[in-house]
Enzyme design. Structure first.
Site, short mmCIF file in Angstrom:
data_model
loop_
_atom_site.label_atom_id
_atom_site.label_comp_id
_atom_site.label_asym_id
_atom_site.label_seq_id
_atom_site.Cartn_x
_atom_site.Cartn_y
_atom_site.Cartn_z
N GLU A 251 0.82 -1.21 0.00
CA GLU A 251 0.00 0.00 0.00
C GLU A 251 0.86 1.27 0.00
O GLU A 251 0.67 2.16 0.81
CB GLU A 251 -0.98 -0.03 1.17
CG GLU A 251 -1.86 -1.26 1.13
CD GLU A 251 -3.03 -1.26 2.10
OE1 GLU A 251 -2.85 -0.78 3.23
OE2 GLU A 251 -4.11 -1.76 1.71
N ASP A 330 -8.67 -9.16 2.73
CA ASP A 330 -8.48 -8.18 3.79
C ASP A 330 -9.60 -8.16 4.82
O ASP A 330 -10.45 -7.28 4.80
CB ASP A 330 -8.34 -6.78 3.17
CG ASP A 330 -7.79 -5.76 4.16
OD1 ASP A 330 -7.39 -6.17 5.26
OD2 ASP A 330 -7.75 -4.57 3.82
N GLU A 358 -12.80 -3.28 11.65
CA GLU A 358 -12.82 -2.39 10.48
C GLU A 358 -13.97 -2.71 9.52
O GLU A 358 -14.70 -1.82 9.10
CB GLU A 358 -11.47 -2.49 9.75
CG GLU A 358 -11.41 -1.65 8.50
CD GLU A 358 -10.04 -1.71 7.83
OE1 GLU A 358 -9.15 -2.44 8.31
OE2 GLU A 358 -9.87 -1.04 6.79
#
Ligand code: GCW
Length: 631
Positions: A251, A330, A358
């Site tokens: 990332e 993810d 998340e």
């Protein structure tokens, strides 16, 4: 106190065994002393003579403990850390009113840690429980909460803490350089008293950014020397430091690929630098192309980690652990188990869970994650079962400076369960939730029944009203909270469902990206064929027309509509079940959780309506039961 002590609030009460009236022991290590202190505080012994609980500290660095009887005495024996874990187990069992049986207990893994995504400015990446209690205004801090955090960790058998965010930025870049040695040493000592080792995240680009060198190339001798010297100083200044966690080539962060080197060359260079100090490197495998063109149908993000790391098996130094997220993409509410977790033969691996919710409701929605953790630990691939193959376990922490540590009171169950499963992956999700509920709310069967039941169902409920069948990624980009069915669809992150008016899903079988083949021939075949693919993962592995018939005869689209209606109704029912506990759980906890349930119900309805309406508009196929499906 401005924070609770969670499951440590309740102490043994009622009729205790005779030996609990006196606690003695010759303990030398800080952890042994902590064990004695915890037992004395917990049992409040009142006698000077007579039957006793005796602590016997043995030599060594191990973590196991033994309990046995000698006459009327109970003996708790083990090295210092073992005594500490034994002490907490003993107190817990007495609180639960369970019988204390002789026996031995040892953790399944030598590293059982929490990864904090705390930033030096006090914010927490993907943090849903307030500000960091490790950093304030750019500096690491050590105070009473640091110690209570360590106690909570030790009470569930956790022994490692990585202090800062894997995306290292701001002042956290200087944790390495000597600027914060004093603070780190203090934190390390405080955690160490409770057997918790300190880890930090470092930036692969540090030689360049902090060291002033022209490169961070892992094969460059000056870079290697810089890391060796930096580690030489740091590990001396912070004796409790266990090593580094590194997010490289991920990332947008620098890594060995930046210099045309392999992941092994990068990790080994750091491993060499920490080795003389007994340190280890936790090297994240979250390496994938995050600048994908959505029109590119060949690149499949799910494949990336296996494709990058599997060929390097055997090339990593023995103090490197490859840190692998539980799923190949993810932390979605449902993904298959990462095939890399059952592939590595010659490399140590550490599985990474995400307690920070998340993608699972951000600690506003209740989502008990032990069933997911169990699913991963018990998963068997061609080379064996995950829990037997991994060498360590970690989880992205859900904690912050909130009174209740985890934002949602019920999210503390995840922290508890993670610790218990990290020590003993053979425990069940039911056992751990029952223990946590009883420790937290006592023994009223109306409370334990309601809470354990809702927690055990909560993940599937969440899955149903958000993204069922493994579809994933219909959340709002950036925040990852709330529905946005096409939010990630034309973006660069490789997270597509590719829905059209006819079909939905990415084909990952042999006729598609071939991801299913990463599981070896047998499992690969079963995931790769529509008929044998587990239904809960159907749209993770396959692209299907909406008219596809599910096993129970419903069409795929009808099943998705139904799941959203059912999941939402279940969320509403859970909220009502909680309301019925008024007066049976402490009022402040009752009110906090009730507020969370209100938001969960609001958000569940939003998910239901947004996803169902979007699918209806796309397909023009109505709900067979005629329920309202557009806003
Ligand atoms: O899921 C993504 C998160 C990022 C996180 C990244 C990672 C710390 O959205 O916030 O960065 O994963 O795991 O590195």
């Amino acid at each position: 106190m401005d924070y609770s002590l969670l499951w440590l609030e309740r102490k043994p009460a009622g009729a205790l065994p005779a030996w609990a009236g006196r606690v003695t022991g010759e303990v030398r290590s800080p952890q042994g002393r902590a064990a004695l202190r915890e037992l004395r505080e917990g049992l409040k012994p009142s006698r000077e003579t007579g039957p006793a609980l005796r602590l016997l500290e043995e030599q060594g660095k191990g973590e196991s403990f033994r309990l046995f009887r000698e006459g009327e005495d109970l003996i708790l024996a083990g090295p210092g850390k073992g005594l500490l874990y034994g002490a907490f187990r003993l107190l817990e069992k007495l609180t639960l009113g369970e019988e204390i049986l002789p026996g031995e207990s040892a953790p399944a893994y030598p590293i059982r840690m929490l990864d904090h995504w705390d930033n030096a400015d006090g914010s927490i990446e993907r943090g849903y429980a307030g500000k960091s209690f490790f950093f304030r205004e750019g500096k690491p801090i050590c105070d009473a909460r640091t110690r209570d955090y360590a106690r909570l960790m030790a009470s569930v058998g956790l022994n490692g803490c990585c202090l800062n965010n894997v995306n290292v930025s701001g002042e956290a870049l200087y944790l390495l350089t000597g600027k914060y040695d004093r603070e780190l040493r203090e934190i390390g000592e405080t955690l160490g008293e409770y057997g918790v080792s300190l880890w930090i995240c470092v930036s692969f680009a540090a030689p360049l950014e902090q060291g002033g060198l022209p490169t961070a190339d892992p094969l460059d001798p000056t870079v290697r020397r810089w890391w060796r010297e930096t580690c030489g100083r740091l590990f001396k200044a912070v004796p409790d430091l266990a090593g580094f966690l590194v997010k490289a080539d991920s990332e947008g962060r620098a890594g060995p690929h930046t210099y045309g080197r392999t992941q092994a060359e990068g990790a080994n260079m750091l491993a060499e630098a920490v080795k003389p100090h007994g340190g280890s490197i936790l090297w994240r495998c979250f390496v994938y192309n995050c600048t994908q063109d959505w029109r590119d149908q060949k690149t499949d993000r799910a494949r990336a980690q296996y494709d990058t790391f599997a060929p390097l098996d055997g090339q990593f130094a023995d103090n490197v652990y490859l840190q692998i997220k539980n799923g190949p993409v993810d932390f979605q509410v449902r993904e298959p188990v990462s095939p890399l977790l059952v592939r590595l033969e010659k490399t140590k691996s550490i599985v990474e869970f995400q307690l920070a919710q998340e993608y699972t409701g951000q600690q506003w929605h209740v989502c008990y994650l032990a069933p997911l953790m169990k699913e991963v630990l018990d998963f068997t691939g061609p080379a064996g079962t995950v829990k037997d193959r991994i060498s360590a376990v970690c989880a992205v922490s859900s904690t912050g400076g909130d009174f209740n540590w985890t934002g949602h009171d019920l999210a503390a169950a995840n922290l508890y369960a993670f610790g218990r499963l990290a020590w003993d992956p053979g425990l069940s999700a039911e056992e751990t939730v029952r223990e946590w509920t009883r420790l937290t709310y006592g023994d009223d069967p109306r409370v334990t029944g309601t809470v354990t039941d809702m927690l055990l169902r909560s993940r599937e409920v969440y899955e149903r009203y958000t993204v069922p069948l493994g579809i994933g990624w219909m959340c709002v980009p950036g925040t990852h909270y709330g529905p946005s069915p096409e939010g990630y669809e034309y973006d660069r992150w490789g997270t597509y469902h590719r829905a059209t008016c006819r079909e939905i899903g990415v084909e990952r079988g042999p006729s598609g990206t071939g991801f299913s083949e990463q599981y070896g021939p047998e499992l690969g075949r079963s995931y790769g064929a529509i008929e044998t693919c587990p239904e809960e993962l159907l749209l993770f592995f396959h692209r299907l027309p909406y008219a596809y018939r599910m096993k129970d005869g419903r069409t795929l689209l009808q099943r998705i509509y139904d799941d959203h209606f059912a999941g939402c109704a279940e969320a509403e029912a859970m909220a009502e079940a909680w309301d019925a506990l008024e007066g049976l759980v402490p009022e402040d906890a009752f009110l906090r959780v009730r507020e969370r349930f209100r938001e969960q119900v609001r958000s569940a309805r939003e998910w239901r309506d947004v996803i169902n309406s979007w699918l209806y508009r796309l397909t023009l196929i109505p709900d067979e039961r005629g329920r309202p499906i557009y806003l």
